[in-house]
Design a protein around this motif. Structure first.
Motif: not given
Length: 214
Positions: A64, A68, A88-89, A92, A95-96, A136
C-alpha cells in the motif's frame, strides 16, 4: 512481441521468480523483480512498466505504501497479488490506486489474463472480490456529503497552531501580545466551532489539518 512490460514485486524469492517465469512464458516481458518495497517504488518509477505485480506484505515499505508513493500520475497499472482476501486489505489497496486484485490461489493462466486486462485498462478482481469493491463504491456514492469544515479566523488559526505546539495560555499570550484571558476565549471559540471538547482533540485536529507547523 510481448503483450506487456512487467515488474514483479514479492518478498519470497521462489514465488517472484516463478511468477516471472510464468508471465514470460505467456509472452510478457519481465523487466525486473524486486523483494523490497522501497526498491520496488524506485524501480517502477524508473522503468515505467505497463503493469506492476505487487504483493502487499513487503519489508521496508508495504505494498500500500508503494501504491501511495506512485500516486495518480504514474502510468503503470498495479495488479495486487496477495495471499490475503480480507475485505480491509482489498479496499485499502484499491483506494490506494491498485487497478486489480488477485489472491495467490489464482492459476498462472488467470494471472496472465489479468495482466493483459489490467494493461488494457480493465479492473480485474478474484471472483468474489468484485462484488465487495462494487458494494463499497455504491456505499460511498450514497453516503451524505460531509458538512463543510468550519472556517477559523487568522487569529484563531495562529492560536490553534501554538496550542498544537504545546504552549500554555500564558506562553501564547506572550507570543501574540494578548492577555491570557483573551487566548482562553479564542480557544473556547475554536472548540465550539470545531465541535471538539478539549485541548487533546484540538492538537489532533491541528496535526490532521497540517496547522501544527511553523
Amino acid at each position: 512481441m510481448p503483450v506487456a512490460t512487467l515488474v514483479v514485486v514479492d518478498d519470497h524469492p521462489i514465488w517472484r521468480e516463478a511468477i516471472g517465469r510464468d508471465l514470460t512464458g505467456a509472452g510478457h516481458e519481465v523487466l525486473a523483480v524486486f523483494g523490497e518495497g522501497r526498491a520496488a517504488l524506485e524501480g517502477i518509477r524508473s522503468l515505467r512498466p505497463d503493469v506492476a505485480i505487487l504483493d502487499l506484505q513487503l519489508p521496508g515499505l508495504s505494498g500500500v505504501g508503494v501504491l501511495q508513493g506512485l500516486g495518480e500520475d504514474c502510468p503503470t497499472a498495479v495488479l495486487v497479488l496477495s495471499a490475503s482476501g480480507e475485505s480491509s486489505d482489498v479496499l485499502e489497496a484499491i483506494k490506494a490506486g491498485a487497478r486489480g486484485y488477485l489472491v495467490k490461489s489464482a492459476s498462472p493462466a488467470e494471472l496472465a489474463d489479468a495482466v493483459e486486462r489490467v494493461a488494457a485498462g480493465d479492473a480485474v478482481f478474484t471472483p468474489g472480490l468484485a462484488g465487495l469493491v462494487l458494494g463499497e463504491y455504491r456505499r460511498l456514492a450514497n453516503a451524505p456529503e460531509p458538512e463543510e469544515r468550519p472556517q477559523l479566523s487568522d487569529r484563531e488559526t495562529e492560536v490553534l497552531r501554538l496550542v498544537a505546539k504545546g504552549l500554555g495560555y500564558k506562553e501564547i499570550a506572550a507570543r501574540l501580545t494578548l492577555s491570557p484571558r483573551t487566548v482562553q476565549n479564542h480557544v473556547q471559540h475554536i472548540l465550539s466551532k470545531l465541535q471538539l471538547h478539549n485541548r487533546s482533540q484540538l492538537v489532533r485536529y491541528a496535526i490532521e489539518q497540517g496547522i501544527d507547523g511553523d
